[in-house]
Design an enzyme around this catalytic site. Sequence first.
Site, PDB file in Angstrom:
ATOM      1  N   SER A  27       0.842  -1.208   0.000  1.00 36.41           N
ATOM      2  CA  SER A  27       0.000   0.000   0.000  1.00 36.41           C
ATOM      3  C   SER A  27       0.870   1.248   0.000  1.00 36.41           C
ATOM      4  O   SER A  27       1.977   1.260   0.565  1.00 36.41           O
ATOM      5  CB  SER A  27      -0.894   0.004   1.243  1.00 36.41           C
ATOM      6  OG  SER A  27      -1.516   1.262   1.422  1.00 36.41           O
ATOM      7  N   TYR A  52      -2.527   0.174  10.072  1.00 35.66           N
ATOM      8  CA  TYR A  52      -2.634  -0.497   8.774  1.00 35.66           C
ATOM      9  C   TYR A  52      -1.332  -0.342   7.986  1.00 35.66           C
ATOM     10  O   TYR A  52      -0.805  -1.310   7.420  1.00 35.66           O
ATOM     11  CB  TYR A  52      -3.803   0.083   7.986  1.00 35.66           C
ATOM     12  CG  TYR A  52      -3.877  -0.389   6.551  1.00 35.66           C
ATOM     13  CD1 TYR A  52      -4.373  -1.653   6.245  1.00 35.66           C
ATOM     14  CD2 TYR A  52      -3.445   0.426   5.512  1.00 35.66           C
ATOM     15  CE1 TYR A  52      -4.434  -2.100   4.930  1.00 35.66           C
ATOM     16  CE2 TYR A  52      -3.506  -0.006   4.194  1.00 35.66           C
ATOM     17  CZ  TYR A  52      -3.998  -1.265   3.914  1.00 35.66           C
ATOM     18  OH  TYR A  52      -4.049  -1.698   2.612  1.00 35.66           O
TER      19      TYR A  52
END
Length: 289
Positions: A27, A52
């Site tokens: 990501s 995250y």
Amino acid sequence: DSNLSGFLNLLECLRAQPPVHCVYASSSSVYGANTKTPFPEDDRVDEPVSLYAATKRANELMAAVYARQFQLHLTGLRFFTVYGPWGRPDMAPMKFTRAILAGEGIDVYNHGDMARDFTYIDDIVHGVLAVLALTKPQGDVPHRVFNIGNNKPEPLMHFIAVLEKAIGREAVKRMLPMQPGDVKSTAADVQRLHAATGWAPSTPIEVGLPGNSRRRVPGLRREEVAQLAGMSVDYYTRLEQGRGPHPSRQILNALGRALMLTVDERAHLFHLTGQAPALSHGPRRDVPE
């Protein structure tokens, strides 16, 4: 748990059955508090601003260890703000579209002073396939990471304006401060991706967003509706003819959210099942579950 324990289990499976090449999703959030843009893959990524992001960076480190120790050919892709049909309902394009159609307000963080490198799903698919085709490992450790982004950060207020134009309605905007764990701007440096594959994303939001808000499922075919709603084609045919029991509201709402159907398509679906009156003007919110 999925990002850590789940990824470790996947690596163990790959160790038992080594693949020709495994591509996994990282990501852009790994860049965290970095302020220099665009973000090249060689930038330091040790200042995540969310849990995250920390788990995604952990995935990259875990993959690098397994590549080094077991010579597994692994590649991580740092996706930048992916959007398009079938997108996540909690992301801005879907969430804003639904709110605007329903006449509800949208939350605009940092008072609109933000930018994102929005990447259309078609470009993501092309990028994944292009990287997957790189079957020859590079270097002693067969692990690499690539950015996949549009290399064109779009100001949030311009993004909203493009979406308003595509929908044909003005958004009711709630200007709010920056959220904890968020970043002001993202931008992908895609030179490494282009050098390795000869390709880079290029779809502007002026093309991608209208496709996201209007062109969800042009001319739904009976077989497609039946499959996505978990029905047999025979059952859906009887449904069209006004015969047979009605599906639950939960199924209909799940279908509508997953496809982000246009007003006419959703109205048609509700009308067929008798769960709500057909619409000819204006949007309708989901039937309460």
